[in-house]
Design a protein around this motif. Structure first.
Motif, mmCIF file in Angstrom:
data_model
loop_
_atom_site.group_PDB
_atom_site.id
_atom_site.type_symbol
_atom_site.label_atom_id
_atom_site.label_comp_id
_atom_site.label_asym_id
_atom_site.label_seq_id
_atom_site.Cartn_x
_atom_site.Cartn_y
_atom_site.Cartn_z
ATOM 1 N N GLN A 1 0.822 -1.210 0.000
ATOM 2 C CA GLN A 1 0.000 0.000 0.000
ATOM 3 C C GLN A 1 0.863 1.270 0.000
ATOM 4 O O GLN A 1 0.530 2.242 -0.673
ATOM 5 C CB GLN A 1 -0.968 0.000 1.192
ATOM 6 N N ASP A 2 1.981 1.235 0.732
ATOM 7 C CA ASP A 2 2.876 2.403 0.727
ATOM 8 C C ASP A 2 3.347 2.706 -0.685
ATOM 9 O O ASP A 2 3.377 3.858 -1.113
ATOM 10 C CB ASP A 2 4.100 2.141 1.615
ATOM 11 N N GLU A 3 3.700 1.646 -1.393
ATOM 12 C CA GLU A 3 4.167 1.856 -2.771
ATOM 13 C C GLU A 3 3.067 2.438 -3.644
ATOM 14 O O GLU A 3 3.302 3.310 -4.481
ATOM 15 C CB GLU A 3 4.646 0.529 -3.375
ATOM 16 N N ILE A 4 1.831 1.933 -3.454
ATOM 17 C CA ILE A 4 0.714 2.465 -4.243
ATOM 18 C C ILE A 4 0.510 3.953 -3.910
ATOM 19 O O ILE A 4 0.359 4.790 -4.802
ATOM 20 C CB ILE A 4 -0.585 1.665 -3.974
ATOM 21 N N ASP A 5 0.574 4.275 -2.601
ATOM 22 C CA ASP A 5 0.412 5.675 -2.187
ATOM 23 C C ASP A 5 1.452 6.573 -2.861
ATOM 24 O O ASP A 5 1.132 7.671 -3.321
ATOM 25 C CB ASP A 5 0.542 5.808 -0.665
ATOM 26 N N GLN A 6 2.690 6.093 -2.904
ATOM 27 C CA GLN A 6 3.761 6.873 -3.551
ATOM 28 C C GLN A 6 3.438 7.115 -5.024
ATOM 29 O O GLN A 6 3.615 8.219 -5.534
ATOM 30 C CB GLN A 6 5.104 6.130 -3.447
ATOM 31 N N ALA A 7 2.953 6.073 -5.691
ATOM 32 C CA ALA A 7 2.637 6.194 -7.116
ATOM 33 C C ALA A 7 1.496 7.194 -7.328
ATOM 34 O O ALA A 7 1.558 8.053 -8.226
ATOM 35 C CB ALA A 7 2.262 4.825 -7.688
ATOM 36 N N VAL A 8 0.458 7.094 -6.497
ATOM 37 C CA VAL A 8 -0.713 7.967 -6.659
ATOM 38 C C VAL A 8 -0.326 9.435 -6.508
ATOM 39 O O VAL A 8 -0.829 10.302 -7.230
ATOM 40 C CB VAL A 8 -1.814 7.578 -5.633
ATOM 41 N N LYS A 9 0.604 9.696 -5.570
ATOM 42 C CA LYS A 9 1.024 11.079 -5.291
ATOM 43 C C LYS A 9 1.571 11.802 -6.522
ATOM 44 O O LYS A 9 1.564 13.019 -6.583
ATOM 45 C CB LYS A 9 2.119 11.067 -4.222
ATOM 46 N N LYS A 10 2.072 11.020 -7.483
ATOM 47 C CA LYS A 10 2.715 11.632 -8.646
ATOM 48 C C LYS A 10 1.705 12.211 -9.641
ATOM 49 O O LYS A 10 2.085 12.852 -10.610
ATOM 50 C CB LYS A 10 3.578 10.591 -9.368
ATOM 51 N N TYR A 11 0.395 11.944 -9.444
ATOM 52 C CA TYR A 11 -0.594 12.358 -10.457
ATOM 53 C C TYR A 11 -1.652 13.272 -9.844
ATOM 54 O O TYR A 11 -1.935 13.219 -8.646
ATOM 55 C CB TYR A 11 -1.270 11.130 -11.071
ATOM 56 N N LYS A 12 -2.279 14.066 -10.723
ATOM 57 C CA LYS A 12 -3.289 15.023 -10.285
ATOM 58 C C LYS A 12 -4.643 14.324 -10.142
ATOM 59 O O LYS A 12 -5.006 13.496 -10.966
ATOM 60 C CB LYS A 12 -3.387 16.128 -11.345
ATOM 61 N N ASP A 13 -5.398 14.686 -9.095
ATOM 62 C CA ASP A 13 -6.746 14.145 -8.843
ATOM 63 C C ASP A 13 -6.771 12.627 -8.954
ATOM 64 O O ASP A 13 -7.726 12.046 -9.472
ATOM 65 C CB ASP A 13 -7.763 14.712 -9.851
ATOM 66 N N ALA A 14 -5.696 11.991 -8.503
ATOM 67 C CA ALA A 14 -5.571 10.560 -8.759
ATOM 68 C C ALA A 14 -6.019 9.709 -7.573
ATOM 69 O O ALA A 14 -6.033 10.150 -6.425
ATOM 70 C CB ALA A 14 -4.131 10.228 -9.133
ATOM 71 N N ARG A 15 -6.400 8.479 -7.916
ATOM 72 C CA ARG A 15 -6.818 7.503 -6.918
ATOM 73 C C ARG A 15 -6.561 6.143 -7.545
ATOM 74 O O ARG A 15 -6.720 5.978 -8.765
ATOM 75 C CB ARG A 15 -8.314 7.697 -6.670
ATOM 76 N N SER A 16 -6.138 5.190 -6.752
ATOM 77 C CA SER A 16 -5.930 3.852 -7.305
ATOM 78 C C SER A 16 -6.049 2.825 -6.183
ATOM 79 O O SER A 16 -5.733 3.120 -5.042
ATOM 80 C CB SER A 16 -4.544 3.747 -7.954
ATOM 81 N N PHE A 17 -6.528 1.639 -6.534
ATOM 82 C CA PHE A 17 -6.537 0.565 -5.547
ATOM 83 C C PHE A 17 -6.394 -0.767 -6.273
ATOM 84 O O PHE A 17 -6.631 -0.868 -7.481
ATOM 85 C CB PHE A 17 -7.819 0.585 -4.699
ATOM 86 N N ALA A 18 -5.974 -1.773 -5.489
ATOM 87 C CA ALA A 18 -5.855 -3.134 -6.021
ATOM 88 C C ALA A 18 -6.632 -4.063 -5.100
ATOM 89 O O ALA A 18 -6.624 -3.881 -3.887
ATOM 90 C CB ALA A 18 -4.391 -3.546 -6.070
ATOM 91 N N ARG A 19 -7.351 -5.021 -5.689
ATOM 92 C CA ARG A 19 -8.059 -6.011 -4.863
ATOM 93 C C ARG A 19 -8.077 -7.352 -5.589
ATOM 94 O O ARG A 19 -7.963 -7.412 -6.825
ATOM 95 C CB ARG A 19 -9.496 -5.564 -4.574
ATOM 96 N N ALA A 20 -8.201 -8.409 -4.789
ATOM 97 C CA ALA A 20 -8.335 -9.740 -5.379
ATOM 98 C C ALA A 20 -9.755 -9.883 -5.911
ATOM 99 O O ALA A 20 -10.712 -9.490 -5.245
ATOM 100 C CB ALA A 20 -8.064 -10.801 -4.320
ATOM 101 N N SER A 21 -9.878 -10.439 -7.106
ATOM 102 C CA SER A 21 -11.203 -10.699 -7.662
ATOM 103 C C SER A 21 -11.932 -11.724 -6.811
ATOM 104 O O SER A 21 -11.314 -12.642 -6.271
ATOM 105 C CB SER A 21 -11.060 -11.233 -9.089
ATOM 106 N N GLY A 22 -13.246 -11.577 -6.714
ATOM 107 C CA GLY A 22 -14.031 -12.592 -6.020
ATOM 108 C C GLY A 22 -14.549 -13.649 -6.974
ATOM 109 O O GLY A 22 -15.166 -14.623 -6.552
ATOM 110 N N THR A 23 -14.344 -13.474 -8.258
ATOM 111 C CA THR A 23 -14.925 -14.399 -9.223
ATOM 112 C C THR A 23 -13.895 -15.127 -10.088
ATOM 113 O O THR A 23 -14.241 -16.030 -10.821
ATOM 114 C CB THR A 23 -15.892 -13.666 -10.176
#
Ligand code: 16G
Ligand code: ZN
Length: 536
Positions: free
Chosen positions: A486-508
């Motif tokens: 998650q820390d790495e994702i947070d670092q990546a998101v910070k580099k972009y404007k109005d950005a948001r990102s998440f990763a999750r395991a599929s349930g299907t």
């Protein structure tokens, strides 16, 4: 026990590799149809137990794999009010289905009966239906054998949309009570919707033609049937039903349907898109809905579940205000992490309504929406509905109007209570809702799309060794495991404007999904790729 043993031998379970188990997931048991016969039989046993546990109330079983390819199928249980199977019972379903032999199946069945204190003398009742997949026939035969071997009474409703089966379960259980949900038949469903549609439209005009792509699934024939119930002298509703061929199973969901439109972000190639025509797509079992049009200038414009949600919330919010019920009736919107950030902003800041985010899967959204007097819930993929509490419905009926405008608002709200499927997301009912709102506002799809601008976004599927390593918190918006990700994702998101990102395991399926949005398309794409590399 003998009856179950003998019947089970006719519907064997296909053993999985060592260490692998069948699981009752967000969509019930869903996989290649040839693995499902034994599962369907065993779901019959569980449905009987569930009905007996609930004092003989009717339980539903739906055989469908929704937007999945034609070779897949699925088995899903519906609870007495038409909602999804109670979560605790998913474990029992999994236990029955994974019993390795017929003898062990009987053991698990008996153990559940004892542990759950189920009185087998109580009569059990189960109602079921299936979509148009050819494999459905064999699966309902196995299901019926499971029901017979446990002496459950059952009704086979044959081919239905998923929401129709949910309707029938609720109608069955409420028949003859003050809370009756409608006549207990497929015709009853059409009559209820048509009558409420006329009442909700209140003489307004529906502009132009609506072209409905039915994914070559069960929604096609059912929509055509429904349209016969609309009184032509009261509402003129010009609908062109397309992709409604259910006789060639191999074209089910193929390059058409709501899932195709949403994931590919384009119109089905067949029929050739006509510029400016108002279009929508249902999915293979008619519980998802996406609107769109082909625009000569901007190309393709899509109005997905988030748009339907904000449209419904805005319209209903205005009606509640005109009805003088603003202080009595609490409206809320429920979304998942996939909801476009622009929609969340629009609902909280412009409509001034509370938004709650839940994990993916209808059962989660439905549950939270029940906490409001009016709970609007939609997944971005087009599955959703609006739930009205008994208090809200009573207020619509019993408030004494002080002006014609107030009466009009109250009557429209009461009509929406009947028009909108209260059990589960229903593409046909949701489509009628959208048409009612557009008619009331005298809006085109363009007017609707102008309410706010979506943030560019990208969804990618990432193959991972073991998806179970990816655990989330905060309604799937953050990873708690693997550590550091998650820390790495947070670092990546910070580099972009109005950005948001998440990763999750599929349930299907065995994969992870990465969602990213940002101020521009290229930034959204770049961010998605970056986060995908982090979790790879
Ligand atoms: C299931 C869910 C759907 C959800 C999807 C997510 C129900 C009835 N269906 O199809 O709501 O959007 O799973 O799939 O709850 P995923 O976990 O593979 O992303
Ligand atoms: Zn579906």
């Amino acid at each position: 026990d003998r009856a179950i043993l003998e019947a089970s031998a006719r519907h064997p379970i296909v053993p999985l590799e060592k260490g692998k188990f069948y699981t009752y997931g967000t969509a019930g048991f869903r996989m290649k149809a040839d693995l499902l016969e034994g599962i369907s039989f065993r779901v019959g046993l569980l449905a009987s137990l569930r009905s007996r546990k609930l004092n003989g109330q009717a339980i539903g079983v739906m055989i469908t794999a929704s937007h999945n390819p034609a070779a897949d199928n699925g088995v899903k249980i519906v609870d007495p009010l038409g909602d999804m199977l109670e979560q605790d019972w998913e474990r029992y379903a999994t236990a029955l289905v994974n019993a390795p032999s017929d003898e062990q199946l009987v053991e698990v069945y008996n153990r559940l009966t004892t542990d759950l204190k189920i009185d087998l003398k109580i009569p059990a009742k189960v109602v079921y239906g299936r979509d148009t997949r050819p494999s459905g026939h064999k699966l309902v035969t196995a299901l019926a054998d499971g029901l017979e071997s446990t002496k459950a009474e059952y009704v086979d409703y044959k081919i239905l949309t998923t929401p129709q089966l949910h309707y029938l379960v609720r109608a069955t259980n409420s028949e003859g009570t003050p809370l009756s949900y409608g006549k207990v038949s497929e015709v009853g469903y059409y009559e209820k919707l048509a009558e409420a549609f006329v009442r909700a439209i209140r003489g307004r005009r529906i502009n132009g033609t609506l072209q409905v792509d039915c994914a070559n699934g069960v929604g096609g024939p059912k929509l055509s049937e429904f349209l016969k119930y609309i009184p032509k002298d009261k509402v003129s509703f010009d609908v062109k039903v397309v992709n409604d061929d259910v006789l060639r199973p191999e074209i089910l969901n193929l390059d058409c349907g709501a899932d195709f439109v949403k994931t590919k972000q384009r119109a089905p190639p067949i029929p050739k898109p006509q510029p400016g025509v108002r279009c929508c797509s249902l999915d293979g079992d008619a519980d998802r809905l996406i609107y769109y049009w082909a625009d000569p200038e901007s190309g393709f414009v899509m109005l997905d579940g988030d748009r339907i949600s904000s449209l419904a919330a805005s319209f209903i919010g205005d009606l509640v205000e005109s009805a003088g019920l603003k202080d009595e009736v609490r409206i809320g919107v429920v979304q998942t992490a996939y909801a476009n950030g622009a929609s969340t902003n629009y609902i909280t800041q412009h409509l001034k309504l509370p938004v709650i985010c839940t994990p993916t899967g209808v059962k989660h959204l439905h549950h939270v929406a029940q906490g409001f007097d009016i709970g609007v819930y939609f997944e971005a993929n087009g599955h959703g509905t609006v739930l009205f509490s008994p208090d809200a419905l009573n207020a619509f009926k019993n408030t004494e109007p002080q002006s014609p405008a107030q009466k009009d608002a109250l009557d429209t709200l009461a009509a929406l209570g009947d028009l909108i499927n209260q059990t589960v997301g229903d593409a046909i009912s949701d489509m009628l809702l959208v048409e009612v709102i557009l008619a009331h506002k005298n809006w085109t799809l363009r007017d609707w799309a102008m309410t706010y601008a979506d943030l560019p976004n990208r969804l990618v599927r990432v193959e991972v060794g073991n998806k179970d390593l990816f655990q989330t918190t905060d309604a799937e918006r953050r990873l708690s495991h693997p550590e550091g990700a998650q820390d790495e994702i947070d670092q990546a998101v910070k580099k972009y404007k109005d950005a948001r990102s998440f990763a999750r395991a599929s349930g299907t399926e065995n994969a992870c999904r990465v969602y990213a949005e940002a101020a521009s398309r290229s930034e959204a794409n770049e961010l998605a790729e970056r986060v995908a590399r982090i979790i790879e």
